[in-house]
Enzyme design. Structure first.
Site, PDB file in Angstrom:
ATOM      1  N   SER A 160      33.493  20.627  42.416  1.00  0.00           N
ATOM      2  CA  SER A 160      34.027  19.610  43.329  1.00  0.00           C
ATOM      3  C   SER A 160      35.539  19.755  43.393  1.00  0.00           C
ATOM      4  CB  SER A 160      33.688  18.216  42.798  1.00  0.00           C
ATOM      5  OG  SER A 160      34.381  17.216  43.528  1.00  0.00           O
ATOM      6  N   TYR A 185      32.993  11.358  35.885  1.00  0.00           N
ATOM      7  CA  TYR A 185      32.476  12.384  36.811  1.00  0.00           C
ATOM      8  C   TYR A 185      33.413  13.586  36.924  1.00  0.00           C
ATOM      9  CZ  TYR A 185      31.181  14.375  41.423  1.00  0.00           C
ATOM     10  OH  TYR A 185      30.835  15.212  42.458  1.00  0.00           O
TER      11      TYR A 185
HETATM   12  P1  NAD Z   1      22.993  13.614  47.080  1.00  0.00           P
HETATM   13  O1  NAD Z   1      22.867  12.250  46.559  1.00  0.00           O
HETATM   14  O2  NAD Z   1      22.360  13.912  48.373  1.00  0.00           O
HETATM   15  O3  NAD Z   1      22.465  14.675  46.030  1.00  0.00           O
HETATM   16  C1  NAD Z   1      22.492  14.451  44.651  1.00  0.00           C
HETATM   17  C2  NAD Z   1      21.094  14.713  44.154  1.00  0.00           C
HETATM   18  O4  NAD Z   1      21.116  14.751  42.738  1.00  0.00           O
HETATM   19  C3  NAD Z   1      20.100  13.624  44.497  1.00  0.00           C
HETATM   20  O5  NAD Z   1      19.482  13.860  45.739  1.00  0.00           O
HETATM   21  C4  NAD Z   1      19.112  13.727  43.355  1.00  0.00           C
HETATM   22  O6  NAD Z   1      17.969  14.449  43.764  1.00  0.00           O
HETATM   23  C5  NAD Z   1      19.816  14.549  42.306  1.00  0.00           C
HETATM   24  N1  NAD Z   1      19.794  13.893  41.012  1.00  0.00           N
HETATM   25  C6  NAD Z   1      20.603  12.917  40.553  1.00  0.00           C
HETATM   26  N2  NAD Z   1      20.229  12.573  39.296  1.00  0.00           N
HETATM   27  C7  NAD Z   1      19.159  13.369  38.980  1.00  0.00           C
HETATM   28  C8  NAD Z   1      18.334  13.498  37.832  1.00  0.00           C
HETATM   29  N3  NAD Z   1      18.531  12.750  36.723  1.00  0.00           N
HETATM   30  N4  NAD Z   1      17.323  14.387  37.864  1.00  0.00           N
HETATM   31  C9  NAD Z   1      17.099  15.137  38.980  1.00  0.00           C
HETATM   32  N5  NAD Z   1      17.858  15.060  40.073  1.00  0.00           N
HETATM   33  C10 NAD Z   1      18.882  14.191  40.072  1.00  0.00           C
HETATM   34  O7  NAD Z   1      24.560  13.911  47.146  1.00  0.00           O
HETATM   35  P2  NAD Z   1      25.405  15.255  47.339  1.00  0.00           P
HETATM   36  O8  NAD Z   1      26.750  14.787  47.646  1.00  0.00           O
HETATM   37  O9  NAD Z   1      24.724  16.214  48.210  1.00  0.00           O
HETATM   38  O10 NAD Z   1      25.466  15.821  45.858  1.00  0.00           O
HETATM   39  C11 NAD Z   1      25.115  17.147  45.537  1.00  0.00           C
HETATM   40  C12 NAD Z   1      26.158  17.745  44.612  1.00  0.00           C
HETATM   41  O11 NAD Z   1      27.376  17.886  45.307  1.00  0.00           O
HETATM   42  C13 NAD Z   1      26.451  16.929  43.355  1.00  0.00           C
HETATM   43  O12 NAD Z   1      26.545  17.785  42.251  1.00  0.00           O
HETATM   44  C14 NAD Z   1      27.811  16.338  43.669  1.00  0.00           C
HETATM   45  O13 NAD Z   1      28.534  16.085  42.490  1.00  0.00           O
HETATM   46  C15 NAD Z   1      28.412  17.450  44.476  1.00  0.00           C
HETATM   47  N6  NAD Z   1      29.563  17.079  45.301  1.00  0.00           N
HETATM   48  C16 NAD Z   1      29.428  16.157  46.290  1.00  0.00           C
HETATM   49  C17 NAD Z   1      30.543  15.830  47.050  1.00  0.00           C
HETATM   50  C18 NAD Z   1      30.467  14.807  48.150  1.00  0.00           C
HETATM   51  O14 NAD Z   1      31.510  14.387  48.642  1.00  0.00           O
HETATM   52  N7  NAD Z   1      29.292  14.377  48.587  1.00  0.00           N
HETATM   53  C19 NAD Z   1      31.766  16.444  46.792  1.00  0.00           C
HETATM   54  C20 NAD Z   1      31.856  17.380  45.784  1.00  0.00           C
HETATM   55  C21 NAD Z   1      30.744  17.692  45.034  1.00  0.00           C
END
Ligand code: NAD
Ligand code: MG
Length: 301
Positions: free
Chosen positions: A193, A206
């Site tokens: 991230s 986080y």
């Molecule tokens: P999202 O909520 O769509 O995806 C996160 C997913 O994590 C959930 O759908 C869920 O299936 C899974 N998850 C959470 N806890 C879990 C557990 N205990 N067991 C199994 N699965 C679990 O959101 P996203 O933003 O697409 O997140 C995906 C990745 O991207 C994450 O690692 C997040 O940190 C990273 N990220 C997101 C952003 C943003 O702005 N959205 C920015 C940087 C990094």
């Protein structure tokens, strides 16, 4: 080749290509559902066109029901990869949409719901992915947990533990189990991230998990390079996914989400997927131990 009418280029202004803030407040409980977001995120359902770049590959993708993981699942399937998709059981409504879209791409699709904070489940997930697809050569760790807290005093040991278990331990357990199976040419992609480098005050548990993911990615890449396995990470900036309105950010920040990056809006999950496709594919044969930012201009690695 000459053209009487040269093809019209696909020139689009990225600042206007997708919705810009302000957004409405839209609280959800974690883990949140993409289907309840307004506007609905674009995971490439209508737009992602594959060109066979991952034909015959076999991918395990976590967090595959929504957000970045869903966009990766759609893209990988349309690029020709078999996919095993992990998500939490309570996300089945989102997951069913992805499963159908991936099946429409004509590849093998396997659903493996379960909680990644359980080491035994992570081992089982990898073993089953390998067994069901008759091989495994792509491992994409996308699942993550983000819960904002104004003060360190409000971060309980339970929260700290759950954030590290989901973001760091699960990745470690999955990589460790997968390395028993991965052949030369395989690729592991983790999800870091912008928070790895530019942590927000309200993400004091986080952000360190995301810094750990970068260091782990680079260390493992150096360790397994001799085995012909590449390990990289993607580091997104603000992306419009359920992670944010379901406790990842205060609702006042959801309203302005993406406003402070140079492109002036949040990215959509479909805009992150191409980085994963590139890192997965043989086109990235000399790319390992790297972190690929997709940040709308807020780069700081
Ligand atoms: P999202 O909520 O769509 O995806 C996160 C997913 O994590 C959930 O759908 C869920 O299936 C899974 N998850 C959470 N806890 C879990 C557990 N205990 N067991 C199994 N699965 C679990 O959101 P996203 O933003 O697409 O997140 C995906 C990745 O991207 C994450 O690692 C997040 O940190 C990273 N990220 C997101 C952003 C943003 O702005 N959205 C920015 C940087 C990094
Ligand atoms: Mg989800």
């Amino acid at each position: 080749m000459t053209h009487d009418h040269p093809p019209k280029p696909d020139l689009q202004d990225p600042t206007r290509q997708y919705p810009r803030p302000p957004f409405q407040q839209q609280p959800q409980r974690a883990p949140g559902l993409a289907r309840e977001m307004v506007p609905r995120p674009d995971h490439g359902e209508e737009s992602y066109v594959g060109t066979g770049r991952l034909a015959g590959r076999k991918a395990l993708i976590t967090g595959a029901d929504s957000g970045i993981g869903r966009a990766v699942a759609i893209a990988f399937a349309r690029e020709g990869a078999a996919v095993t998709l992990n998500f939490l059981p309570k996300e089945e409504a989102d997951a069913n949409e992805v499963i159908e879209l991936a099946r429409d791409a004509g590849v093998d699709v396997h659903a493996m719901p379960g909680d990644l904070t359980d080491e035994a489940f992570c081992q089982h997930l990898v073993g089953e992915a390998h067994r069901r697809m008759d091989g495994l050569d792509l491992v994409v760790n996308v699942a993550g947990k983000q819960s904002w807290q104004e003060s360190i005093r409000d971060i309980t040991t339970e929260q700290f533990d759950a954030t590290f278990k989901t973001n760091v331990y699960a990745m470690f357990w999955i990589c460790k189990a997968a390395l028993e199976h991965l052949p030369p040419g395989a690729s592991i992609i983790n999800t870091a991230s912008i928070q790895s480098y530019d942590p927000s005050a309200i993400l004091a548990d986080y952000a360190p998990t995301k810094a750990a993911i970068v260091a782990f990615t680079k260390a493992l890449a150096k360790q397994v390079a001799k085995d012909g396995i590449r390990v990289n990470a993607v580091a997104p900036g603000p992306i419009w996914t359920p992670l944010q309105p379901s406790g990842g950010q205060p609702q006042e920040k959801v309203e302005k989400f993406g406003a402070n990056v140079p492109l002036g809006r949040p990215g959509q999950p479909v805009e992150v997927a191409p980085a994963y496709v590139l890192l997965a594919s043989q086109a990235a044969s000399f790319v390992t131990a790297e972190v690929y930012g997709v940040t709308g201009g807020h780069s700081s690695s």
